[in-house]
Design a protein around this motif. Structure first.
Motif, mmCIF file in Angstrom:
data_model
loop_
_atom_site.group_PDB
_atom_site.id
_atom_site.type_symbol
_atom_site.label_atom_id
_atom_site.label_comp_id
_atom_site.label_asym_id
_atom_site.label_seq_id
_atom_site.Cartn_x
_atom_site.Cartn_y
_atom_site.Cartn_z
ATOM 1 N N LEU A 143 -6.867 -13.783 8.537
ATOM 2 C CA LEU A 143 -5.803 -13.120 9.291
ATOM 3 C C LEU A 143 -5.424 -13.913 10.527
ATOM 4 O O LEU A 143 -4.244 -14.096 10.822
ATOM 5 N N VAL A 144 -6.411 -14.369 11.256
ATOM 6 C CA VAL A 144 -6.159 -15.110 12.492
ATOM 7 C C VAL A 144 -5.390 -16.397 12.199
ATOM 8 O O VAL A 144 -4.482 -16.774 12.941
ATOM 9 N N CYS A 145 -5.750 -17.071 11.109
ATOM 10 C CA CYS A 145 -5.103 -18.345 10.758
ATOM 11 C C CYS A 145 -3.725 -18.166 10.127
ATOM 12 O O CYS A 145 -2.964 -19.122 10.037
ATOM 13 N N SER A 146 -3.407 -16.957 9.667
ATOM 14 C CA SER A 146 -2.178 -16.762 8.890
ATOM 15 C C SER A 146 -0.908 -16.829 9.722
ATOM 16 O O SER A 146 0.143 -17.196 9.206
ATOM 17 N N GLY A 147 -0.979 -16.428 10.978
ATOM 18 C CA GLY A 147 0.223 -16.378 11.794
ATOM 19 C C GLY A 147 1.138 -15.223 11.425
ATOM 20 O O GLY A 147 2.262 -15.132 11.902
ATOM 21 N N ARG A 148 0.668 -14.325 10.559
ATOM 22 C CA ARG A 148 1.462 -13.177 10.129
ATOM 23 C C ARG A 148 1.449 -12.077 11.184
ATOM 24 O O ARG A 148 0.526 -11.983 11.979
ATOM 25 N N ASP A 149 2.432 -11.227 11.092
ATOM 26 C CA ASP A 149 2.435 -9.992 11.868
ATOM 27 C C ASP A 149 1.557 -9.006 11.092
ATOM 28 O O ASP A 149 1.946 -8.528 10.022
ATOM 29 N N VAL A 150 0.379 -8.752 11.606
ATOM 30 C CA VAL A 150 -0.612 -7.933 10.906
ATOM 31 C C VAL A 150 -0.585 -6.525 11.478
ATOM 32 O O VAL A 150 -0.644 -6.355 12.705
ATOM 33 N N PRO A 151 -0.514 -5.504 10.613
ATOM 34 C CA PRO A 151 -0.571 -4.129 11.118
ATOM 35 C C PRO A 151 -1.845 -3.902 11.929
ATOM 36 O O PRO A 151 -2.916 -4.426 11.592
ATOM 37 N N GLY A 152 -1.729 -3.127 12.998
ATOM 38 C CA GLY A 152 -2.841 -2.895 13.905
ATOM 39 C C GLY A 152 -4.082 -2.353 13.225
ATOM 40 O O GLY A 152 -5.206 -2.791 13.519
ATOM 41 N N ASP A 153 -3.908 -1.399 12.297
ATOM 42 C CA ASP A 153 -5.072 -0.817 11.629
ATOM 43 C C ASP A 153 -5.800 -1.854 10.781
ATOM 44 O O ASP A 153 -7.031 -1.856 10.708
ATOM 45 N N VAL A 154 -5.042 -2.769 10.180
ATOM 46 C CA VAL A 154 -5.652 -3.812 9.355
ATOM 47 C C VAL A 154 -6.446 -4.773 10.235
ATOM 48 O O VAL A 154 -7.606 -5.074 9.956
ATOM 49 N N LEU A 155 -5.841 -5.223 11.305
ATOM 50 C CA LEU A 155 -6.524 -6.161 12.192
ATOM 51 C C LEU A 155 -7.795 -5.546 12.776
ATOM 52 O O LEU A 155 -8.850 -6.171 12.794
ATOM 53 N N GLU A 156 -7.695 -4.303 13.215
ATOM 54 C CA GLU A 156 -8.858 -3.624 13.806
ATOM 55 C C GLU A 156 -9.988 -3.455 12.782
ATOM 56 O O GLU A 156 -11.147 -3.756 13.059
ATOM 57 N N ARG A 157 -9.646 -3.004 11.601
ATOM 58 C CA ARG A 157 -10.680 -2.754 10.587
ATOM 59 C C ARG A 157 -11.316 -4.061 10.106
ATOM 60 O O ARG A 157 -12.529 -4.141 9.961
ATOM 61 N N VAL A 158 -10.502 -5.071 9.871
ATOM 62 C CA VAL A 158 -11.021 -6.353 9.402
ATOM 63 C C VAL A 158 -11.885 -7.006 10.475
ATOM 64 O O VAL A 158 -12.938 -7.571 10.179
ATOM 65 N N ALA A 159 -11.484 -6.911 11.729
ATOM 66 C CA ALA A 159 -12.296 -7.442 12.820
ATOM 67 C C ALA A 159 -13.624 -6.710 12.888
ATOM 68 O O ALA A 159 -14.672 -7.326 13.131
ATOM 69 N N GLY A 160 -13.606 -5.409 12.657
ATOM 70 C CA GLY A 160 -14.848 -4.626 12.645
ATOM 71 C C GLY A 160 -15.794 -5.060 11.538
ATOM 72 O O GLY A 160 -17.004 -5.154 11.751
#
Length: 169
Positions: A143-160
Protein backbone atom coordinates in the motif's frame (compact mmCIF):
# COMPACT_ATOMS: atom_id res chain seq x y z
CA UNK A 1 -11.66 -30.60 -28.89
CA UNK A 2 -10.47 -29.16 -25.57
CA UNK A 3 -9.71 -25.75 -27.12
CA UNK A 4 -13.46 -25.52 -27.73
CA UNK A 5 -13.93 -25.94 -23.97
CA UNK A 6 -11.74 -22.87 -23.37
CA UNK A 7 -13.59 -20.91 -26.05
CA UNK A 8 -16.92 -21.78 -24.38
CA UNK A 9 -15.49 -20.61 -21.02
CA UNK A 10 -14.29 -17.41 -22.69
CA UNK A 11 -17.84 -16.76 -23.98
CA UNK A 12 -19.46 -17.85 -20.71
CA UNK A 13 -21.51 -20.43 -22.63
CA UNK A 14 -22.55 -22.96 -19.99
CA UNK A 15 -24.57 -25.08 -22.44
CA UNK A 16 -21.49 -25.46 -24.65
CA UNK A 17 -19.30 -26.22 -21.61
CA UNK A 18 -21.72 -28.92 -20.56
CA UNK A 19 -21.77 -30.40 -24.07
CA UNK A 20 -17.97 -30.44 -24.33
CA UNK A 21 -17.60 -32.18 -20.96
CA UNK A 22 -20.33 -34.68 -21.90
CA UNK A 23 -18.38 -35.40 -25.10
CA UNK A 24 -15.22 -36.20 -23.15
CA UNK A 25 -13.31 -32.94 -22.94
CA UNK A 26 -11.03 -32.74 -19.91
CA UNK A 27 -12.10 -30.09 -17.40
CA UNK A 28 -8.45 -29.83 -16.28
CA UNK A 29 -7.13 -29.15 -19.80
CA UNK A 30 -4.45 -26.46 -19.89
CA UNK A 31 -3.68 -24.67 -23.15
CA UNK A 32 0.05 -25.01 -23.74
CA UNK A 33 0.63 -21.56 -25.26
CA UNK A 34 -1.16 -19.59 -22.52
CA UNK A 35 -1.18 -21.98 -19.56
CA UNK A 36 -4.87 -21.23 -19.01
CA UNK A 37 -7.59 -23.69 -18.03
CA UNK A 38 -11.33 -23.20 -18.47
CA UNK A 39 -11.91 -21.88 -14.93
CA UNK A 40 -9.18 -19.25 -15.14
CA UNK A 41 -10.35 -18.32 -18.64
CA UNK A 42 -13.94 -17.81 -17.45
CA UNK A 43 -12.78 -15.68 -14.50
CA UNK A 44 -10.39 -13.66 -16.63
CA UNK A 45 -13.22 -12.89 -19.07
CA UNK A 46 -15.67 -11.93 -16.32
CA UNK A 47 -17.95 -14.93 -16.84
CA UNK A 48 -18.74 -15.68 -13.20
CA UNK A 49 -21.72 -17.93 -13.91
CA UNK A 50 -19.57 -20.14 -16.13
CA UNK A 51 -16.76 -20.07 -13.57
CA UNK A 52 -19.14 -21.12 -10.80
CA UNK A 53 -20.52 -23.91 -13.00
CA UNK A 54 -16.97 -25.13 -13.69
CA UNK A 55 -16.22 -25.15 -9.96
CA UNK A 56 -19.38 -27.21 -9.37
CA UNK A 57 -18.24 -29.67 -12.05
CA UNK A 58 -14.90 -30.24 -10.30
CA UNK A 59 -12.54 -27.91 -12.12
CA UNK A 60 -9.07 -27.83 -10.51
CA UNK A 61 -9.21 -24.93 -8.06
CA UNK A 62 -5.54 -24.28 -7.40
CA UNK A 63 -4.06 -24.94 -10.82
CA UNK A 64 -1.52 -22.26 -11.74
CA UNK A 65 -1.54 -20.61 -15.14
CA UNK A 66 1.85 -21.17 -16.73
CA UNK A 67 1.69 -17.82 -18.52
CA UNK A 68 0.81 -15.63 -15.53
CA UNK A 69 1.57 -17.83 -12.54
CA UNK A 70 -1.91 -16.99 -11.23
CA UNK A 71 -4.53 -19.31 -9.76
CA UNK A 72 -8.29 -18.90 -10.12
CA UNK A 73 -8.36 -17.29 -6.65
CA UNK A 74 -5.66 -14.87 -7.71
CA UNK A 75 -7.68 -13.85 -10.79
CA UNK A 76 -10.82 -13.37 -8.68
CA UNK A 77 -8.84 -11.24 -6.20
CA UNK A 78 -7.16 -9.24 -8.98
CA UNK A 79 -10.58 -8.37 -10.41
CA UNK A 80 -12.24 -7.79 -7.01
CA UNK A 81 -14.79 -10.56 -7.52
CA UNK A 82 -15.77 -11.31 -3.94
CA UNK A 83 -18.64 -13.61 -4.92
CA UNK A 84 -16.22 -15.84 -6.81
CA UNK A 85 -13.75 -15.73 -3.94
CA UNK A 86 -16.56 -17.02 -1.71
CA UNK A 87 -17.43 -19.78 -4.22
CA UNK A 88 -13.78 -20.81 -4.50
CA UNK A 89 -13.30 -20.79 -0.73
CA UNK A 90 -16.42 -22.91 -0.16
CA UNK A 91 -15.21 -25.37 -2.80
CA UNK A 92 -11.88 -25.75 -0.96
CA UNK A 93 -9.50 -23.50 -2.90
CA UNK A 94 -6.26 -22.64 -1.10
CA UNK A 95 -6.58 -18.88 -0.64
CA UNK A 96 -3.10 -18.68 0.90
CA UNK A 97 -1.42 -20.28 -2.11
CA UNK A 98 1.03 -18.03 -3.87
CA UNK A 99 -1.05 -16.61 -6.65
CA UNK A 100 1.42 -15.19 -9.14
CA UNK A 101 5.03 -15.08 -10.23
CA UNK A 102 5.85 -12.42 -7.62
CA UNK A 103 5.08 -14.68 -4.68
CA UNK A 104 1.88 -12.84 -3.80
CA UNK A 105 -1.15 -14.54 -2.31
CA UNK A 106 -4.60 -13.60 -3.62
CA UNK A 107 -4.92 -11.19 -0.64
CA UNK A 108 -1.68 -9.42 -1.54
CA UNK A 109 -2.79 -9.27 -5.19
CA UNK A 110 -6.06 -7.59 -4.15
CA UNK A 111 -4.11 -5.10 -2.02
CA UNK A 112 -1.59 -4.38 -4.76
CA UNK A 113 -4.29 -3.78 -7.37
CA UNK A 114 -6.62 -1.68 -5.22
CA UNK A 115 -9.45 -4.20 -5.22
CA UNK A 116 -10.78 -2.81 -1.93
CA UNK A 117 -13.95 -4.94 -1.74
CA UNK A 118 -11.81 -8.07 -2.11
CA UNK A 119 -9.29 -6.76 0.45
CA UNK A 120 -12.12 -6.29 2.95
CA UNK A 121 -13.53 -9.73 2.10
CA UNK A 122 -10.19 -11.37 2.89
CA UNK A 123 -10.18 -9.88 6.40
CA UNK A 124 -12.82 -12.38 7.47
CA UNK A 125 -11.82 -15.24 5.16
CA UNK A 126 -9.30 -16.83 7.53
CA UNK A 127 -6.25 -16.20 5.34
CA UNK A 128 -2.82 -15.22 6.60
CA UNK A 129 -2.97 -11.42 6.52
CA UNK A 130 0.71 -11.13 7.44
CA UNK A 131 2.14 -13.07 4.49
CA UNK A 132 4.93 -11.52 2.50
CA UNK A 133 5.66 -11.72 -1.20
CA UNK A 134 8.89 -13.00 -2.78
CA UNK A 135 10.56 -9.63 -2.09
CA UNK A 136 9.58 -9.72 1.58
CA UNK A 137 6.81 -7.10 1.28
CA UNK A 138 3.60 -7.40 3.31
CA UNK A 139 0.24 -5.79 2.51
CA UNK A 140 1.16 -2.55 4.26
CA UNK A 141 4.40 -2.28 2.27
CA UNK A 142 2.45 -2.75 -0.96
CA UNK A 143 0.00 0.00 0.00
CA UNK A 144 2.72 2.45 0.95
CA UNK A 145 4.62 1.82 -2.30
CA UNK A 146 1.51 1.97 -4.51
CA UNK A 147 0.94 5.72 -4.43
CA UNK A 148 -2.80 4.97 -4.57
CA UNK A 149 -5.51 6.81 -2.73
CA UNK A 150 -6.26 4.15 -0.13
CA UNK A 151 -9.52 4.19 1.85
CA UNK A 152 -8.89 5.04 5.50
CA UNK A 153 -10.35 1.80 6.86
CA UNK A 154 -8.11 -0.25 4.57
CA UNK A 155 -4.95 1.62 5.50
CA UNK A 156 -5.73 1.43 9.22
CA UNK A 157 -6.57 -2.28 9.20
CA UNK A 158 -3.62 -3.28 7.01
CA UNK A 159 -1.23 -1.24 9.15
CA UNK A 160 -2.64 -3.00 12.22
CA UNK A 161 -1.96 -6.41 10.68
CA UNK A 162 1.59 -5.35 9.82
CA UNK A 163 2.23 -4.25 13.41
CA UNK A 164 0.68 -7.34 15.03
CA UNK A 165 2.84 -10.20 16.24
CA UNK A 166 3.14 -13.07 13.73
CA UNK A 167 0.31 -15.58 13.87
CA UNK A 168 2.63 -18.58 13.57
CA UNK A 169 1.20 -19.86 10.31
Amino acid sequence: MTMKLLKAAERGDIAALELHLKNGDDIAYVQKSTGLNALITALNCGNEAAAQWLVEQGSPLDQVSLATGMTASAWAAFNGRTEMLQVLQQAGADLDKTGDGKGRTPYLIAVDHGAWAAVRWFWSAGVDLQRRDAQGRNAHDLLVCSGRDVPGDVLERVAGHAAAPPTGR
